[in-house]
Design an enzyme around this catalytic site. Structure first.
Site, PDB file in Angstrom:
ATOM      1  N   SER A  28       0.848  -1.025   0.016  1.00 27.84           N
ATOM      2  CA  SER A  28      -0.178   0.065  -0.010  1.00 27.84           C
ATOM      3  C   SER A  28       0.988   1.311   0.015  1.00 27.84           C
ATOM      4  CB  SER A  28      -0.970   0.019   1.213  1.00 27.84           C
ATOM      5  OG  SER A  28      -0.084  -0.264   2.337  1.00 27.84           O
ATOM      6  N   THR A  29       2.024   1.291   0.456  1.00 32.46           N
ATOM      7  CA  THR A  29       2.888   2.475   0.598  1.00 32.46           C
ATOM      8  C   THR A  29       3.709   2.562  -0.704  1.00 32.46           C
ATOM      9  OG1 THR A  29       3.259   2.458   3.064  1.00 32.46           O
ATOM     10  CG2 THR A  29       4.498   3.861   1.924  1.00 32.46           C
ATOM     11  N   ASP A  82      10.441   0.093  -1.308  1.00 34.29           N
ATOM     12  CA  ASP A  82       9.467  -1.101  -1.026  1.00 34.29           C
ATOM     13  C   ASP A  82       9.061  -0.717   0.487  1.00 34.29           C
ATOM     14  OD1 ASP A  82       7.759  -3.407  -1.169  1.00 34.29           O
ATOM     15  OD2 ASP A  82       9.391  -4.538  -1.548  1.00 34.29           O
ATOM     16  N   ALA A  84       7.290  -1.910   4.402  1.00 34.23           N
ATOM     17  CA  ALA A  84       7.458  -2.938   5.288  1.00 34.23           C
ATOM     18  C   ALA A  84       6.508  -2.895   6.271  1.00 34.23           C
ATOM     19  CB  ALA A  84       8.956  -2.465   5.982  1.00 34.23           C
ATOM     20  N   GLU A 104      10.404  -9.957  -3.549  1.00 34.62           N
ATOM     21  CA  GLU A 104      10.814  -8.448  -2.955  1.00 34.62           C
ATOM     22  C   GLU A 104      12.337  -9.023  -2.552  1.00 34.62           C
ATOM     23  OE1 GLU A 104       6.764  -6.682  -1.157  1.00 34.62           O
ATOM     24  OE2 GLU A 104       8.101  -7.797  -0.024  1.00 34.62           O
ATOM     25  N   LYS A 122       4.645   1.773  11.752  1.00 28.91           N
ATOM     26  CA  LYS A 122       5.536   0.450  11.634  1.00 28.91           C
ATOM     27  C   LYS A 122       6.876   0.365  12.457  1.00 28.91           C
ATOM     28  CE  LYS A 122       2.091  -0.625   8.471  1.00 28.91           C
ATOM     29  NZ  LYS A 122       2.368  -0.345   7.193  1.00 28.91           N
TER      30      LYS A 122
END
Length: 227
Positions: A28-29, A82, A84, A104, A122
């Site tokens: 999503s990020t 990416d 996390a 990934e 996170k």
């Protein structure tokens, strides 16, 4: 929350320059990073080649007009961005909430600079509150599940509807509800040596920068001993 994710993703895109081969993350990020790269390709004429970490990201990049290459056709990647699922104070992380952990990690390995984009929620003291994904081959998966169960790892198969989720690489994912992973490096080595485990979601000592978006703004954290 979505606004913070977008800020982190767009900030990461500022590290991308003409001529780069870039790893395009999943989740999503990372989605917002890929969107911003697509915008720059279209509006600014940015010249890049992307290497994707999932079929979902491949489709997104193709729609945006980002040129792509297979991981098998490149020797190195200049920059990978990416998301996390958790990041601890030692810059170890858990990834794989989007079921793309194997691809990934394959893309992260030949990457010169590896960046994670996250929102502040996170960042954690210890990994493990987020269930640890373990990608396993289908053959013998139920036996391996019982091994994890006996070890007290509280395993559960990742589901898609009423069926077990099958990854892009045609494997299953067993999520381990560990609560707290006191030594992520040691536990990663333990899983690496477990027959039937293809890959796990512990990304230890791999990341170079973590871009954290919070209500107070964006912070870029530099890992002291990355790589």
């Amino acid at each position: 929350m979505e606004a913070l994710k977008k800020i982190a993703g767009v900030t990461a895109a500022q590290y991308v320059t003409d001529g780069m081969t870039i790893g395009l993350g999943t989740g999503s990020t990372a989605y917002y990073f890929v969107e911003e790269i697509g915008r720059r390709v279209k509006q600014e004429g940015l010249q890049v080649v992307g290497v994707t970490t999932s079929s979902v990201t491949s489709k997104q990049a193709e729609v945006l007009g980002i040129p792509l290459k297979s991981i098998d056709d490149i020797d190195s990647i200049d920059l990978t961005v990416d998301g996390a699922d958790e990041v601890d104070k030692n810059f170890n992380g858990i990834k794989g909430g989007g079921a793309a952990l194997l691809m990934e990690k394959i893309v992260a390995t030949p990457t010169k600079e590896y960046i994670w984009v996250v929102d502040a929620s996170k960042m954690v003291e210890h990994l493990g509150a987020f269930k640890l994904p373990v990608e396993v081959v289908q053959y013998g998966a139920d036996r391996l599940f019982r091994v994890f169960e006996k070890a007290g790892y509280k395993p559960s198969f990742r589901m898609k509807g009423d069926s077990r989720l099958v990854t892009d690489m045609q494997n299953y994912i067993i999520d381990l509800d560990l609560g707290c992973i006191k030594d992520p490096v040691a536990f990663g080595h333990l899983l690496d040596g477990t027959v039937g485990v293809v890959e796990h979601g512990l990304f230890n000592g791999m990341v170079d920068k973590v871009i954290v978006a919070s209500k107070d703004g964006v912070t870029v954290l530099e890992a002291p001993t990355a790589g």
